[in-house]
Design a protein around this motif. Structure first.
Motif, short mmCIF file in Angstrom:
data_model
loop_
_atom_site.label_atom_id
_atom_site.label_comp_id
_atom_site.label_asym_id
_atom_site.label_seq_id
_atom_site.Cartn_x
_atom_site.Cartn_y
_atom_site.Cartn_z
N ARG A 1 0.82 -1.22 0.00
CA ARG A 1 0.00 0.00 0.00
C ARG A 1 0.85 1.26 0.00
NH1 ARG A 1 -3.62 -3.13 4.26
NH2 ARG A 1 -5.21 -3.96 2.86
N LEU A 2 1.94 1.25 0.75
CA LEU A 2 2.82 2.43 0.76
C LEU A 2 3.44 2.67 -0.60
CD1 LEU A 2 4.65 2.12 4.19
CD2 LEU A 2 3.43 4.14 3.38
N LEU A 3 3.91 1.61 -1.23
CA LEU A 3 4.52 1.74 -2.55
C LEU A 3 3.49 2.21 -3.58
CD1 LEU A 3 6.74 -1.47 -2.47
CD2 LEU A 3 7.56 0.89 -2.47
N GLU A 4 2.28 1.65 -3.50
CA GLU A 4 1.22 2.09 -4.42
C GLU A 4 0.86 3.55 -4.18
OE1 GLU A 4 -1.20 -2.05 -5.40
OE2 GLU A 4 -1.88 -0.77 -3.75
N CYS B 1 13.13 0.12 3.25
CA CYS B 1 13.30 1.48 3.79
C CYS B 1 14.21 2.33 2.91
CB CYS B 1 13.85 1.41 5.21
SG CYS B 1 12.66 0.78 6.42
N GLU B 2 15.28 1.73 2.39
CA GLU B 2 16.17 2.52 1.55
C GLU B 2 15.47 2.91 0.24
OE1 GLU B 2 19.72 0.44 0.42
OE2 GLU B 2 18.64 -1.17 -0.61
N PHE B 3 14.66 2.01 -0.28
CA PHE B 3 13.93 2.31 -1.52
C PHE B 3 12.89 3.40 -1.27
CE2 PHE B 3 10.56 1.69 -4.63
CZ PHE B 3 11.29 1.63 -5.82
N LEU B 4 12.12 3.26 -0.18
CA LEU B 4 11.07 4.23 0.10
C LEU B 4 11.66 5.60 0.43
CD1 LEU B 4 7.99 4.51 0.40
CD2 LEU B 4 8.27 4.02 2.84
N ALA B 5 12.79 5.63 1.13
CA ALA B 5 13.41 6.91 1.48
C ALA B 5 13.85 7.69 0.25
CB ALA B 5 14.61 6.67 2.40
N GLU B 6 14.21 6.98 -0.81
CA GLU B 6 14.56 7.65 -2.06
C GLU B 6 13.31 8.06 -2.84
OE1 GLU B 6 17.20 5.34 -4.41
OE2 GLU B 6 18.75 5.20 -2.86
N ALA B 7 12.30 7.20 -2.81
CA ALA B 7 11.08 7.46 -3.59
C ALA B 7 10.20 8.52 -2.93
CB ALA B 7 10.28 6.18 -3.76
N ALA B 8 10.14 8.52 -1.60
CA ALA B 8 9.26 9.45 -0.87
C ALA B 8 9.90 9.83 0.45
CB ALA B 8 7.89 8.81 -0.65
N GLY C 1 22.96 -1.72 5.02
CA GLY C 1 23.24 -0.34 5.40
C GLY C 1 22.00 0.54 5.32
N SER C 2 20.84 -0.04 5.57
CA SER C 2 19.57 0.67 5.38
C SER C 2 19.05 1.35 6.65
CB SER C 2 18.51 -0.29 4.84
OG SER C 2 18.42 -1.46 5.65
N THR C 3 19.77 1.22 7.75
CA THR C 3 19.31 1.82 9.00
C THR C 3 19.15 3.34 8.91
OG1 THR C 3 20.21 0.03 10.33
CG2 THR C 3 19.85 2.13 11.45
N PRO C 4 20.11 4.09 8.36
CA PRO C 4 19.92 5.55 8.25
C PRO C 4 18.68 5.93 7.46
CG PRO C 4 22.22 4.99 7.91
CD PRO C 4 21.47 3.69 7.92
N ALA C 5 18.36 5.19 6.42
CA ALA C 5 17.16 5.49 5.62
C ALA C 5 15.90 5.30 6.44
CB ALA C 5 17.12 4.61 4.38
N ARG D 1 12.04 10.22 11.26
CA ARG D 1 12.31 11.57 11.77
C ARG D 1 11.62 12.64 10.94
NH1 ARG D 1 18.11 9.68 12.82
NH2 ARG D 1 18.15 9.33 15.08
N ALA D 2 11.28 12.31 9.70
CA ALA D 2 10.58 13.28 8.84
C ALA D 2 9.10 13.40 9.17
CB ALA D 2 10.76 12.89 7.37
#
Length: 266
Positions: free
Chosen positions: A31-34, A119-126, A151-155, A161-162
């Motif tokens: 749902r988030l990706l959609e 998380c890394e993918f979503l952080a780049e997309a949105a 290495g996806s923890t920062p994302a 945090r946003a």
């Protein structure tokens, strides 16, 4: 909610634990990706990533399972999004090593290059998601693989945090394993149990409303151990948590971690 313009196609690797134990985490990922405009496909031929066999010293069996996943996601160059640092690490980093020197290597390399942790993918997309949820204090647990392989923890932390309504609290001993480790918890139950007790104590000390993680194995291990200790912890996969905030369905229930603070210090 306003649906953004189409952003392309992605394929979801659902993971065994999301499929069998935490289906809401898998559905929230979709749902988030959609909601970000992606067309999400879920290849029905997919199965286990092969990590149990691989970690148990059965490379031939692990290769058979791995090759089945490569075939299931073939025929597309779309990203393969995985809501688990553990499975993403296996698909991205260990598959190439598993097929080193074998005729399937180049096919495997092409597949592994498409793998992205959720998380890394979503952080780049949105990088900035809408937040319709009530104020909440959240603590983040990173799986070993998210910390040391993807290495996806920062994302993940950046996404949280946003969100204006979320206060993200750090664990004092974040770098320590929760003790699950898949087959490790079965082969070394006493050591695993001691490790997860330490993790539960660390989570409770954070005095947060909810424990978040991107790995269902860690989520199952920590929340189950806390329940057995009589100090229940409200835990959620980060995808489910984010979807509740985005969709405006976030719960305002009394958090289990704070409700159990009277038992803290036992």
């Amino acid at each position: 909610m306003n649906r953004p313009s189409p952003a392309g196609k992605v394929l979801l690797f659902g993971t065994c634990l999301a499929d069998a134990v935490f289906p809401d985490a898998g559905m929230a990922s979709i749902r988030l990706l959609e909601n970000c405009g992606f067309q999400v496909a879920y290849p029905l031929e997919q199965g286990c990533c092969g990590q149990p066999a691989y970690n148990s010293g059965f490379p031939d069996e692990a290769r058979a399972v791995a090759l089945a996943q490569v075939k299931a996601f073939a025929g597309s160059d779309a990203p393969v999004v995985v809501p688990s640092g553990s499975c993403a690490g296996m698909l991205r980093h260990h598959y190439p090593a598993l097929f080193e020197g074998r005729p399937e290597l180049f096919e495997v390399l092409a597949f592994s290059a498409r793998v992205r942790e959720f998380c890394e993918f979503l952080a780049e997309a949105a990088p900035t998601l809408p937040d319709s949820g009530p104020p909440v204090r959240a603590v983040w647990h990173s799986s070993c693989h998210a910390l040391r392989e993807t290495g996806s923890t920062p994302a993940a932390k950046a996404l949280l945090r946003a969100l204006p309504g979320v206060e993200l609290v750090e664990l004092a001993r974040e770098w320590e394993c929760c003790g699950f480790g898949g087959t490790f918890s079965v082969k070394r139950p006493e050591i695993s149990a001691a490790m997860v007790r330490d993790k539960v104590e660390d989570v409770l000390a954070a005095r947060a409303d909810v424990l978040l993680t991107a790995d269902c194995g860690c989520l199952l291990n920590i929340t189950s151990a806390a329940q057995r200790m009589g100090r229940p912890v409200r835990g959620m996969h980060v995808a489910e948590f984010l979807w509740e905030r985005v969709s405006g369905t976030a719960s305002t229930q009394q958090p289990a971690t704070r409700a159990g603070e009277a038992n803290h210090g036992r």
